[in-house]
Design a protein around this motif. Structure first.
Motif, PDB file in Angstrom:
ATOM      1  N   ALA A   1      -1.688   6.458   1.324  1.00  0.00           N
ATOM      2  CA  ALA A   1      -2.928   5.740   1.576  1.00  0.00           C
ATOM      3  C   ALA A   1      -2.903   5.082   2.941  1.00  0.00           C
ATOM      4  CB  ALA A   1      -3.155   4.696   0.477  1.00  0.00           C
ATOM      5  N   ALA A   2      -1.743   4.518   3.296  1.00  0.00           N
ATOM      6  CA  ALA A   2      -1.603   3.892   4.605  1.00  0.00           C
ATOM      7  C   ALA A   2      -1.799   4.916   5.709  1.00  0.00           C
ATOM      8  CB  ALA A   2      -0.229   3.235   4.723  1.00  0.00           C
TER       9      ALA A   2
ATOM     10  N   GLU B   1       0.839  -1.192   0.000  1.00  0.00           N
ATOM     11  CA  GLU B   1       0.000   0.000   0.000  1.00  0.00           C
ATOM     12  C   GLU B   1       0.875   1.243   0.000  1.00  0.00           C
ATOM     13  OE1 GLU B   1      -4.005   1.346   2.345  1.00  0.00           O
ATOM     14  OE2 GLU B   1      -2.372   0.459   3.484  1.00  0.00           O
TER      15      GLU B   1
ATOM     16  N   THR C   1     -17.755  -3.096  14.658  1.00  0.00           N
ATOM     17  CA  THR C   1     -16.697  -2.091  14.605  1.00  0.00           C
ATOM     18  C   THR C   1     -16.213  -1.741  16.006  1.00  0.00           C
ATOM     19  OG1 THR C   1     -17.553  -1.159  12.540  1.00  0.00           O
ATOM     20  CG2 THR C   1     -16.120   0.250  13.865  1.00  0.00           C
TER      21      THR C   1
ATOM     22  N   ARG D   1      -3.593   7.701   5.557  1.00  0.00           N
ATOM     23  CA  ARG D   1      -5.010   8.053   5.638  1.00  0.00           C
ATOM     24  C   ARG D   1      -5.785   6.978   6.382  1.00  0.00           C
ATOM     25  NH1 ARG D   1      -4.129   9.835   0.311  1.00  0.00           N
ATOM     26  NH2 ARG D   1      -4.986   7.898  -0.549  1.00  0.00           N
ATOM     27  N   ARG D   2      -5.461   5.733   6.097  1.00  0.00           N
ATOM     28  CA  ARG D   2      -6.164   4.622   6.750  1.00  0.00           C
ATOM     29  C   ARG D   2      -5.927   4.644   8.254  1.00  0.00           C
ATOM     30  NH1 ARG D   2      -5.786  -1.415   4.445  1.00  0.00           N
ATOM     31  NH2 ARG D   2      -7.180  -0.412   2.948  1.00  0.00           N
ATOM     32  N   GLU D   3      -4.686   4.895   8.667  1.00  0.00           N
ATOM     33  CA  GLU D   3      -4.379   4.933  10.098  1.00  0.00           C
ATOM     34  C   GLU D   3      -5.082   6.102  10.776  1.00  0.00           C
ATOM     35  OE1 GLU D   3      -2.852   2.651  11.968  1.00  0.00           O
ATOM     36  OE2 GLU D   3      -2.936   1.491  10.116  1.00  0.00           O
ATOM     37  N   ARG D   4      -5.134   7.244  10.086  1.00  0.00           N
ATOM     38  CA  ARG D   4      -5.821   8.402  10.665  1.00  0.00           C
ATOM     39  C   ARG D   4      -7.314   8.141  10.801  1.00  0.00           C
ATOM     40  NH1 ARG D   4      -2.236  11.213   7.236  1.00  0.00           N
ATOM     41  NH2 ARG D   4      -3.860  11.514   5.677  1.00  0.00           N
ATOM     42  N   LYS D   5      -7.881   7.499   9.788  1.00  0.00           N
ATOM     43  CA  LYS D   5      -9.308   7.177   9.841  1.00  0.00           C
ATOM     44  C   LYS D   5      -9.593   6.181  10.957  1.00  0.00           C
ATOM     45  CE  LYS D   5     -13.149   5.521   7.001  1.00  0.00           C
ATOM     46  NZ  LYS D   5     -13.571   5.024   5.654  1.00  0.00           N
ATOM     47  N   LYS D   6      -8.721   5.195  11.096  1.00  0.00           N
ATOM     48  CA  LYS D   6      -8.872   4.203  12.161  1.00  0.00           C
ATOM     49  C   LYS D   6      -8.802   4.859  13.531  1.00  0.00           C
ATOM     50  CE  LYS D   6      -6.771  -0.092  13.853  1.00  0.00           C
ATOM     51  NZ  LYS D   6      -5.668  -1.074  13.637  1.00  0.00           N
TER      52      LYS D   6
ATOM     53  N   THR E   1     -11.968   6.916  14.191  1.00  0.00           N
ATOM     54  CA  THR E   1     -13.102   6.060  14.535  1.00  0.00           C
ATOM     55  C   THR E   1     -12.995   5.581  15.971  1.00  0.00           C
ATOM     56  OG1 THR E   1     -13.328   5.299  12.250  1.00  0.00           O
ATOM     57  CG2 THR E   1     -14.320   3.927  13.959  1.00  0.00           C
TER      58      THR E   1
END
Length: 202
Positions: free
Chosen positions: A7-8, A3, A53, A10-15, A18
């Protein structure tokens, strides 16, 4: 497939966002209704996520209250191992407590949060188990710095005393002064307080 870093990230920030949203919703409900009267389903609905989730981010209701606990071991180890050049272990731990606990104690919801924990048997028990785990982690990190065994009594005692500092300081008006005083006692040894009439004779 590898990845891309962006992108990685963004994914960590989104995680992380949440997880924070779930924890915030849980704490709000716990404070409003009491820990025992809030369900995982209710927390999921308040955070606008599924119950799956919630469990993806947290192991259970207790973990929702102590949402920062997962990274505490890492921070304790870093405080010992990544201290400034020439800084001794005790001074590094003093700085760590001042930097991490004082902002927590100053939070407007701190008193409510503390009451929630102390008034809920399940949370008190979880906090005690958590405290024991952190003691083991910190004790081992200190022992490693001096080439001692992980069950070294002096290292275990220091770890226990350091982790107890916030508990001793939380009821004081000046949190910083209380933290500093307890660390001074740890560093220099206990001395009898000097009362207005001096020590009683026996």
């Amino acid at each position: 497939m590898t990845e891309p870093p962006a992108a990685a990230g963004r994914r960590e920030r989104k995680k992380a966002a949440t997880r924070q949203a779930i924890a915030a919703a849980a704490l709000r409900l716990f404070l409003e209704h009491g820990y025992d009267h809030v369900s995982i389903r209710g927390i999921a609905e308040a955070a606008d996520v599924s119950t799956a989730t919630v469990f993806k981010h947290f192991t259970g209701k207790e973990a929702l209250v102590f949402d920062q606990e997962e990274s505490m071991d890492t921070r304790l180890i870093a405080a010992v191992r990544q201290r400034a050049p020439g800084e001794d272990v005790l001074d590094a731990l003093r700085r760590h407590v001042l930097d991490t606990w004082l902002p927590i104690a100053a939070h407007p919801q701190w008193q409510e949060f503390n009451h929630l924990v102390t008034a809920t048997p399940a949370l008190r028990a979880y906090a005690e188990r958590m405290w024991a785990r952190h003691t083991d982690t910190l004790s081992a990190a200190i022992a490693d710095e001096f080439g001692a065994e992980h069950d070294d009594l002096a290292c275990t005692a220091l770890a226990r005393f350091v982790l107890e500092v916030p508990v001793l300081a939380q009821g004081r008006k000046d949190h910083r002064a209380a933290v500093e005083e307890v660390f001074d006692i740890i560093a220099n040894g206990w001395r009898p307080p000097s009362g207005p009439t001096g020590p009683r004779s026996t």
